[in-house]
Design a protein around this motif. Structure first.
Motif, short mmCIF file in Angstrom:
data_model
loop_
_atom_site.label_atom_id
_atom_site.label_comp_id
_atom_site.label_asym_id
_atom_site.label_seq_id
_atom_site.Cartn_x
_atom_site.Cartn_y
_atom_site.Cartn_z
N VAL A 29 -10.20 -6.50 -41.99
CA VAL A 29 -11.01 -7.13 -41.20
C VAL A 29 -11.01 -8.70 -41.19
N LEU A 30 -11.23 -9.17 -42.58
CA LEU A 30 -11.24 -10.61 -42.83
C LEU A 30 -10.06 -11.41 -42.87
N MET A 31 -8.88 -10.69 -42.86
CA MET A 31 -7.53 -11.16 -42.75
C MET A 31 -7.62 -12.43 -41.54
N PRO A 32 -8.01 -12.21 -40.53
CA PRO A 32 -7.89 -13.46 -39.35
C PRO A 32 -8.42 -14.56 -40.05
N PHE A 33 -9.56 -14.56 -40.84
CA PHE A 33 -10.49 -15.61 -41.20
C PHE A 33 -9.46 -16.56 -42.42
N ALA A 34 -8.83 -15.53 -43.18
CA ALA A 34 -7.98 -16.37 -44.19
C ALA A 34 -6.57 -17.05 -43.30
N LEU A 35 -6.23 -16.42 -42.43
CA LEU A 35 -5.14 -16.88 -41.62
C LEU A 35 -5.51 -18.44 -41.00
N ALA A 36 -6.92 -18.28 -40.42
CA ALA A 36 -7.29 -19.41 -39.74
C ALA A 36 -7.50 -20.54 -40.90
N VAL A 37 -7.85 -20.23 -41.99
CA VAL A 37 -7.84 -21.19 -42.91
C VAL A 37 -6.61 -21.79 -43.41
#
Length: 81
Positions: A29-37
């Motif tokens: 679920v949190l992977m898109p935030f890591a990709l955004a960073v």
């Protein structure tokens, strides 16, 4: 920006227990935030962000010059000798 939006949608779906996201692991679920960073880090380090800002500024400048020339009646006229 798309990664951030996707991350927010997935986070809300996980919190509200909406299927199938409710059964996913938190790291998924949190992977898109890591990709955004990662995207923002790459964009800043490669100069992509600065180039886009300069292109936008140059386009605004050219549009302003074109509007001023048109207002003065110089648009499309050729210089006579």
């Amino acid at each position: 920006m798309y990664f951030l939006g996707l991350g927010l949608i997935l986070l809300v779906m996980k919190y509200m227990l909406i299927e199938p996201v409710a059964n996913w692991a938190w790291w998924q679920v949190l992977m898109p935030f890591a990709l955004a960073v990662a995207w923002w880090a790459w964009a800043d380090s490669s100069g992509y962000t600065k180039r886009k800002a300069m292109d936008k500024e140059n386009a605004r400048k050219q549009a302003r010059i074109d509007r001023q020339r048109e207002a003065m009646g110089l648009q499309g006229s050729k210089k006579r000798r």
